[in-house]
Enzyme design. Sequence first.
Site, PDB file in Angstrom:
ATOM      1  N   TYR A 136       0.821  -1.210   0.000  1.00 43.40           N
ATOM      2  CA  TYR A 136       0.000   0.000   0.000  1.00 43.40           C
ATOM      3  C   TYR A 136       0.859   1.265   0.000  1.00 43.40           C
ATOM      4  O   TYR A 136       0.457   2.299   0.517  1.00 43.40           O
ATOM      5  CB  TYR A 136      -0.934   0.024   1.223  1.00 43.40           C
ATOM      6  CG  TYR A 136      -1.956  -1.091   1.283  1.00 43.40           C
ATOM      7  CD1 TYR A 136      -2.113  -1.995   0.241  1.00 43.40           C
ATOM      8  CD2 TYR A 136      -2.786  -1.240   2.387  1.00 43.40           C
ATOM      9  CE1 TYR A 136      -3.047  -3.022   0.301  1.00 43.40           C
ATOM     10  CE2 TYR A 136      -3.726  -2.267   2.456  1.00 43.40           C
ATOM     11  CZ  TYR A 136      -3.838  -3.152   1.420  1.00 43.40           C
ATOM     12  OH  TYR A 136      -4.765  -4.170   1.486  1.00 43.40           O
ATOM     13  N   LYS A 187       5.014 -14.576   1.890  1.00 42.90           N
ATOM     14  CA  LYS A 187       4.774 -15.442   0.735  1.00 42.90           C
ATOM     15  C   LYS A 187       6.118 -15.541   0.017  1.00 42.90           C
ATOM     16  O   LYS A 187       6.245 -15.224  -1.168  1.00 42.90           O
ATOM     17  CB  LYS A 187       3.670 -14.802  -0.141  1.00 42.90           C
ATOM     18  CG  LYS A 187       3.195 -15.664  -1.280  1.00 42.90           C
ATOM     19  CD  LYS A 187       2.475 -16.930  -0.857  1.00 42.90           C
ATOM     20  CE  LYS A 187       2.181 -17.802  -2.060  1.00 42.90           C
ATOM     21  NZ  LYS A 187       1.745 -19.167  -1.705  1.00 42.90           N
ATOM     22  N   ASP A 220      -1.140 -18.241   2.546  1.00 45.91           N
ATOM     23  CA  ASP A 220      -2.263 -19.130   2.204  1.00 45.91           C
ATOM     24  C   ASP A 220      -2.418 -20.223   3.262  1.00 45.91           C
ATOM     25  O   ASP A 220      -3.523 -20.541   3.703  1.00 45.91           O
ATOM     26  CB  ASP A 220      -2.088 -19.727   0.794  1.00 45.91           C
ATOM     27  CG  ASP A 220      -0.651 -20.164   0.508  1.00 45.91           C
ATOM     28  OD1 ASP A 220       0.262 -19.787   1.283  1.00 45.91           O
ATOM     29  OD2 ASP A 220      -0.429 -20.888  -0.475  1.00 45.91           O
ATOM     30  N   ASP A 244      -4.084  -7.182   6.383  1.00 48.07           N
ATOM     31  CA  ASP A 244      -5.407  -6.588   6.156  1.00 48.07           C
ATOM     32  C   ASP A 244      -6.422  -7.711   5.947  1.00 48.07           C
ATOM     33  O   ASP A 244      -7.496  -7.753   6.569  1.00 48.07           O
ATOM     34  CB  ASP A 244      -5.310  -5.693   4.895  1.00 48.07           C
ATOM     35  CG  ASP A 244      -6.534  -4.828   4.690  1.00 48.07           C
ATOM     36  OD1 ASP A 244      -7.414  -4.812   5.570  1.00 48.07           O
ATOM     37  OD2 ASP A 244      -6.611  -4.151   3.644  1.00 48.07           O
ATOM     38  N   ASP A 248      -9.422  -9.359   8.771  1.00 43.05           N
ATOM     39  CA  ASP A 248     -10.865  -9.467   8.505  1.00 43.05           C
ATOM     40  C   ASP A 248     -11.331 -10.902   8.768  1.00 43.05           C
ATOM     41  O   ASP A 248     -12.394 -11.131   9.340  1.00 43.05           O
ATOM     42  CB  ASP A 248     -11.184  -9.105   7.041  1.00 43.05           C
ATOM     43  CG  ASP A 248     -11.677  -7.664   6.902  1.00 43.05           C
ATOM     44  OD1 ASP A 248     -11.269  -6.825   7.738  1.00 43.05           O
ATOM     45  OD2 ASP A 248     -12.454  -7.363   5.964  1.00 43.05           O
TER      46      ASP A 248
HETATM   47  P1  ATP Z   1     -14.171  -1.432   3.964  1.00 39.37           P
HETATM   48  O1  ATP Z   1     -13.834  -1.754   2.563  1.00 39.37           O
HETATM   49  O2  ATP Z   1     -14.278   0.039   4.233  1.00 39.37           O
HETATM   50  O3  ATP Z   1     -13.353  -2.161   4.987  1.00 39.37           O
HETATM   51  P2  ATP Z   1     -16.246  -3.308   3.734  1.00 39.37           P
HETATM   52  O4  ATP Z   1     -16.642  -3.218   2.320  1.00 39.37           O
HETATM   53  O5  ATP Z   1     -15.364  -4.418   4.186  1.00 39.37           O
HETATM   54  O6  ATP Z   1     -15.666  -1.918   4.207  1.00 39.37           O
HETATM   55  P3  ATP Z   1     -18.073  -2.960   5.851  1.00 39.37           P
HETATM   56  O7  ATP Z   1     -18.614  -1.613   5.704  1.00 39.37           O
HETATM   57  O8  ATP Z   1     -17.060  -3.149   6.902  1.00 39.37           O
HETATM   58  O9  ATP Z   1     -17.588  -3.405   4.453  1.00 39.37           O
HETATM   59  O10 ATP Z   1     -19.245  -3.990   6.062  1.00 39.37           O
HETATM   60  C1  ATP Z   1     -19.181  -5.380   5.720  1.00 39.37           C
HETATM   61  C2  ATP Z   1     -20.398  -6.092   6.283  1.00 39.37           C
HETATM   62  O11 ATP Z   1     -20.303  -6.178   7.706  1.00 39.37           O
HETATM   63  C3  ATP Z   1     -21.713  -5.371   5.999  1.00 39.37           C
HETATM   64  O12 ATP Z   1     -22.728  -6.300   5.743  1.00 39.37           O
HETATM   65  C4  ATP Z   1     -21.987  -4.638   7.274  1.00 39.37           C
HETATM   66  O13 ATP Z   1     -23.338  -4.397   7.499  1.00 39.37           O
HETATM   67  C5  ATP Z   1     -21.379  -5.533   8.345  1.00 39.37           C
HETATM   68  N1  ATP Z   1     -20.854  -4.679   9.436  1.00 39.37           N
HETATM   69  C6  ATP Z   1     -19.726  -3.995   9.423  1.00 39.37           C
HETATM   70  N2  ATP Z   1     -19.569  -3.319  10.572  1.00 39.37           N
HETATM   71  C7  ATP Z   1     -20.645  -3.571  11.320  1.00 39.37           C
HETATM   72  C8  ATP Z   1     -21.076  -3.150  12.615  1.00 39.37           C
HETATM   73  N3  ATP Z   1     -20.359  -2.327  13.375  1.00 39.37           N
HETATM   74  N4  ATP Z   1     -22.253  -3.610  13.060  1.00 39.37           N
HETATM   75  C9  ATP Z   1     -22.990  -4.456  12.331  1.00 39.37           C
HETATM   76  N5  ATP Z   1     -22.643  -4.902  11.118  1.00 39.37           N
HETATM   77  C10 ATP Z   1     -21.482  -4.456  10.604  1.00 39.37           C
END
Ligand code: ATP
Length: 352
Positions: A136, A187, A220, A244, A248
């Site tokens: 990044y 990796k 992986d 990152d 997740d």
């Molecule tokens: P980014 O790319 O900014 O990390 P993302 O595309 O991964 O965002 P998020 O906005 O984090 O997406 O949301 C992913 C999913 O998780 C969605 O369905 C969202 O509703 C759920 N989610 C994220 N945070 C919360 C929260 N604090 N409470 C409930 N649900 C959440």
Amino acid sequence: MNTYRIAAVPGDGIGVEVIAAGVEVLEALARRSGSFALDFKHFDWNSDNFVKHGHYIPDGGLEELKTFDSIFFGAVGALNVPDHVSLWGLRLPICQGFDQYANVRPARVLPGVKSPLHNGQDIDWVVIRENSEGEYSGNGGRVHRGLPEEVATEVSVFTRVGVERIHRFAFELARTRPRKQLTLVTKSNAQRHGMVLWDEVFHEVAKDFPDVRIDKELVDAVTTRMVLKPGTLDVIVATNLHADILSDLAAALSGSLGIAPTANLNPGKQFPSMFEPIHGSAFDITGKGVANPIATFWTAAMMLEHLGEVQAARQLMSAIEAVTEAGVHTPDLGGTATTRQVTDAVLDLLNR
Ligand code: ATP
């Protein structure tokens, strides 16, 4: 009495909702402690203002932000702004401009929360993400735009200084945990330059930490280990992109993205550090009042710890755990509670 100046940057989407809840909880803790105060200033740096004025951070904004003790950040991202524009417009200038090179992401299944794994209770990890360079670093470009011969490059940059300091940070942190175990994730079989530098420097730094048990995984392979044998991992150090993704996964395995916190640390404290939930703007639930504020509360606890208010940090973590254990869960955790109800439940405990 210590007064800490905190810059609150709610940003977009549910960032606004969870930061408001987090500020309430932090103010309650400060009142309760009687020994420190928090002075918040709110910054409306968000995508609406970007669309109106053409910038996320106004002239002089970063200079002003530098004068704060910490930054309490919500989320950035909006449907009408490309993600790479919003990210590079707001979050990355702060992380990179303030040399917040260590991104710390704890993952644990809180009491009362169900992991999708049958052995989820074994999850107790800290993912450490290199936060200033690597994939990044923004190094690359595009030429012959739109033509068939268009070329785009995205060049990862790994510096010895950058790699060494994140490894040192990871070893220091691993040393403070009961299991004292650190897993290096790269990796380096397929990527034979930067990743091999990561491996080499890791083993050099390891010599200074004989009390920390080390091992090594390819990125992986570590995903399968996280799912199948979560109890064999403790602290994980990985590059900007790899960590990152892994964090997740760690958040989802520990119950929900809505409970996962993160700290962007400038360990030398030359600049303020930034504390935020891992999740993004979550457009699908914005404005519905159901965003889970637990990730923001947990990151608030990390902020208090970083500021040196360890007792208040512990009180907040205990309140969070009591509330999750009591089953006050938002829909992402399978419950029906609202952001307000979870916040009130935590406030109730703190105000006792
Ligand atoms: P980014 O790319 O900014 O990390 P993302 O595309 O991964 O965002 P998020 O906005 O984090 O997406 O949301 C992913 C999913 O998780 C969605 O369905 C969202 O509703 C759920 N989610 C994220 N945070 C919360 C929260 N604090 N409470 C409930 N649900 C959440």
